[in-house]
Design an enzyme around this catalytic site. Structure first.
Site, PDB file in Angstrom:
ATOM      1  N   ASP A   1      45.097  33.602  40.050  1.00 22.68           N
ATOM      2  CA  ASP A   1      45.380  32.427  40.879  1.00 22.68           C
ATOM      3  C   ASP A   1      46.362  32.756  42.010  1.00 22.68           C
ATOM      4  OD1 ASP A   1      45.273  29.806  41.682  1.00 22.68           O
ATOM      5  OD2 ASP A   1      46.668  29.073  40.169  1.00 22.68           O
ATOM      6  N   GLY A   2      46.150  32.125  43.143  1.00 22.25           N
ATOM      7  CA  GLY A   2      47.117  32.231  44.235  1.00 22.25           C
ATOM      8  C   GLY A   2      46.619  32.958  45.468  1.00 22.25           C
ATOM      9  N   ASN A   3      45.318  33.234  45.529  1.00 23.79           N
ATOM     10  CA  ASN A   3      44.787  33.937  46.714  1.00 23.79           C
ATOM     11  C   ASN A   3      45.009  33.119  47.995  1.00 23.79           C
ATOM     12  OD1 ASN A   3      43.815  35.822  44.945  1.00 23.79           O
ATOM     13  ND2 ASN A   3      41.685  35.150  45.042  1.00 23.79           N
TER      14      ASN A   3
ATOM     15  N   HIS B   1      41.286  36.074  49.311  1.00 23.84           N
ATOM     16  CA  HIS B   1      40.277  36.420  48.297  1.00 23.84           C
ATOM     17  C   HIS B   1      39.910  37.904  48.390  1.00 23.84           C
ATOM     18  CE1 HIS B   1      39.931  32.391  46.900  1.00 23.84           C
ATOM     19  NE2 HIS B   1      39.392  31.910  47.992  1.00 23.84           N
TER      20      HIS B   1
ATOM     21  N   SER C   1      34.956  29.512  38.580  1.00 21.02           N
ATOM     22  CA  SER C   1      34.817  28.494  37.527  1.00 21.02           C
ATOM     23  C   SER C   1      33.661  27.553  37.845  1.00 21.02           C
ATOM     24  CB  SER C   1      36.119  27.694  37.391  1.00 21.02           C
ATOM     25  OG  SER C   1      36.218  26.758  38.443  1.00 21.02           O
ATOM     26  N   ALA C   2      33.209  26.851  36.812  1.00 17.58           N
ATOM     27  CA  ALA C   2      32.125  25.874  37.003  1.00 17.58           C
ATOM     28  C   ALA C   2      32.565  24.805  38.001  1.00 17.58           C
ATOM     29  CB  ALA C   2      31.770  25.241  35.655  1.00 17.58           C
TER      30      ALA C   2
ATOM     31  N   ARG D   1      34.449  23.441  45.975  1.00 22.79           N
ATOM     32  CA  ARG D   1      35.198  23.894  47.164  1.00 22.79           C
ATOM     33  C   ARG D   1      34.284  23.839  48.392  1.00 22.79           C
ATOM     34  NH1 ARG D   1      39.707  28.415  45.695  1.00 22.79           N
ATOM     35  NH2 ARG D   1      40.463  27.349  43.847  1.00 22.79           N
TER      36      ARG D   1
ATOM     37  N   LEU E   1      36.386  50.392  28.280  1.00 25.25           N
ATOM     38  CA  LEU E   1      36.808  49.004  28.502  1.00 25.25           C
ATOM     39  C   LEU E   1      35.601  48.074  28.631  1.00 25.25           C
ATOM     40  CD1 LEU E   1      39.121  46.939  29.433  1.00 25.25           C
ATOM     41  CD2 LEU E   1      38.401  47.535  31.758  1.00 25.25           C
TER      42      LEU E   1
ATOM     43  N   LEU F   1      45.482  26.072  31.734  1.00 30.15           N
ATOM     44  CA  LEU F   1      44.315  26.889  31.394  1.00 30.15           C
ATOM     45  C   LEU F   1      43.115  26.644  32.311  1.00 30.15           C
ATOM     46  CD1 LEU F   1      43.870  27.211  27.519  1.00 30.15           C
ATOM     47  CD2 LEU F   1      43.887  29.021  29.215  1.00 30.15           C
ATOM     48  N   SER F   2      43.066  25.484  32.944  1.00 28.30           N
ATOM     49  CA  SER F   2      41.988  25.188  33.896  1.00 28.30           C
ATOM     50  C   SER F   2      40.595  25.463  33.331  1.00 28.30           C
ATOM     51  CB  SER F   2      42.180  25.985  35.200  1.00 28.30           C
ATOM     52  OG  SER F   2      43.425  25.689  35.770  1.00 28.30           O
TER      53      SER F   2
HETATM   54  C1  FPP Z   1      42.224  31.441  42.803  1.00 32.96           C
HETATM   55  O1  FPP Z   1      42.885  31.457  44.024  1.00 32.96           O
HETATM   56  C2  FPP Z   1      41.156  32.395  42.750  1.00 32.96           C
HETATM   57  C3  FPP Z   1      39.836  32.094  42.695  1.00 32.96           C
HETATM   58  C4  FPP Z   1      39.290  30.730  42.730  1.00 32.96           C
HETATM   59  C5  FPP Z   1      38.840  33.118  42.580  1.00 32.96           C
HETATM   60  C6  FPP Z   1      39.307  34.425  42.021  1.00 32.96           C
HETATM   61  C7  FPP Z   1      38.615  35.411  42.802  1.00 32.96           C
HETATM   62  C8  FPP Z   1      39.055  36.637  43.143  1.00 32.96           C
HETATM   63  C9  FPP Z   1      40.265  37.267  42.621  1.00 32.96           C
HETATM   64  C10 FPP Z   1      38.315  37.400  44.100  1.00 32.96           C
HETATM   65  C11 FPP Z   1      36.856  37.310  43.907  1.00 32.96           C
HETATM   66  C12 FPP Z   1      36.396  38.263  42.884  1.00 32.96           C
HETATM   67  C13 FPP Z   1      35.179  38.213  42.417  1.00 32.96           C
HETATM   68  C14 FPP Z   1      34.673  39.331  41.573  1.00 32.96           C
HETATM   69  C15 FPP Z   1      34.316  37.056  42.743  1.00 32.96           C
HETATM   70  P1  FPP Z   1      42.933  30.098  44.829  1.00 32.96           P
HETATM   71  O2  FPP Z   1      41.928  30.157  45.903  1.00 32.96           O
HETATM   72  O3  FPP Z   1      42.793  28.931  43.914  1.00 32.96           O
HETATM   73  O4  FPP Z   1      44.391  30.187  45.395  1.00 32.96           O
HETATM   74  P2  FPP Z   1      45.340  28.963  45.743  1.00 32.96           P
HETATM   75  O5  FPP Z   1      45.542  28.179  44.471  1.00 32.96           O
HETATM   76  O6  FPP Z   1      46.580  29.632  46.217  1.00 32.96           O
HETATM   77  O7  FPP Z   1      44.635  28.176  46.812  1.00 32.96           O
END
Ligand code: FPP
Length: 259
Positions: free
Chosen positions: A28-30, A45, A73-74, A79, A139, A203-204
């Site tokens: 989380d946090g991209n 991302h 996630s489902a 988004r 793994l 846990l979302s």
């Molecule tokens: C949450 O960050 C992350 C996601 C919804 C997706 C996770 C995806 C990756 C790490 C990259 C993609 C990898 C694959 C293999 C598909 P957010 O967008 O909710 O961040 P925010 O809460 O800061 O907006």
């Protein structure tokens, strides 16, 4: 201290019982990582995928048996369309670009989540990743894609109800084991440790059933900043936890059976 030295020290320090066999990651946090730098969410991302690569390498180095990652996630379909397409594109590229290296590293890829309404090209890609790596013994990388725990449990309930309707199962035979056997994770041990980045503590809809006795580590860093040092820090925190599985101490009978 360099990451390699910390890794060696921590690996030596942890006895086998303190090592998690299965670690699950809520990445989380991209978006916040990108926003903090004035960059588009896409860049967050994209850097998230790099952090995922680091996490897989670290899991191999740390001799973790199962690494589950919450990639989509489902609920993520809600988004904006451009962001959904971008995430699907990243998954596509991750499998296309990294499958050979994962395979060479003896990684077995598994995918959990609903497949029913996925586009054929995505389905083919997920199937290919599983098929190419199915005989690998290193793994196990479990990619949770289009995954929702409530949906997974509902599907298990439907499957059991159908078995009852067909007279193959008596209602009294439905116990925790019977439900677990219908989940996507039927042949995967429960996670010992769930790590979530970004400071959020929830846990979302991730592994709700399987997390019954998991330990949680919530890291304040954003996912693109996750690296081996952060991973080792989370494992060290886990190593200090006293897992009782509802018993009296770590050596209680439940602790032996519920790992
Ligand atoms: C949450 O960050 C992350 C996601 C919804 C997706 C996770 C995806 C990756 C790490 C990259 C993609 C990898 C694959 C293999 C598909 P957010 O967008 O909710 O961040 P925010 O809460 O800061 O907006």
């Amino acid at each position: 201290m360099a990451a390699g030295d910390i890794l060696e020290a921590e690996t030596n320090a942890r006895d086998l019982r303190a090592s998690p066999r299965h670690v699950a990651l809520i990445m989380d946090g991209n978006g916040r990582w990108a926003a903090a730098r004035g960059l588009p969410r896409f860049e967050g991302h994209r850097r998230g995928v790099e952090a995922l690569r680091r996490a897989v390498r670290a899991a191999i180095n740390l001799r973790i048996d199962y690494l589950t990652v919450y990639s989509f996630s489902a609920e993520n379909w809600s988004r904006p369309r451009e962001e959904v397409e971008m995430l699907l594109g990243l998954l596509h590229r991750f499998i296309r670009n990294d499958l050979a290296e994962l395979h060479a590293s003896n990684v077995r890829v598994r995918v959990i989540g609903a497949r029913g309404d996925l586009a054929p090209e995505i389905l083919d890609l997920l199937r290919e990743a599983e098929q190419v790596t199915q005989a690998n013994a290193g793994l196990t990388l479990v990619v949770a894609f289009n995954y929702g725990a409530r949906q997974e449990i509902a599907a298990a309930a439907r499957a059991l109800a159908e078995m009852v309707a067909l007279g193959r199962l008596a209602p009294g035979e439905i116990d925790a084991e019977a439900i677990a056997a219908q989940l996507d994770t039927a042949d995967i041990p429960d996670p010992d440790l769930i790590i979530r980045t970004s400071g959020e503590q929830r846990l979302s809809n991730f592994l709700l059933w399987q997390a019954a006795y998991a330990e949680f580590v919530f890291l304040p860093i954003l996912w693109p900043d996750f690296d081996e040092v952060a991973f080792i820090g989370a494992l060290a925190e886990y190593g200090h936890r006293d897992r009782r599985f509802g018993g009296l101490d770590a050596a209680a009978p439940g602790a032996k059976t519920a790992s």
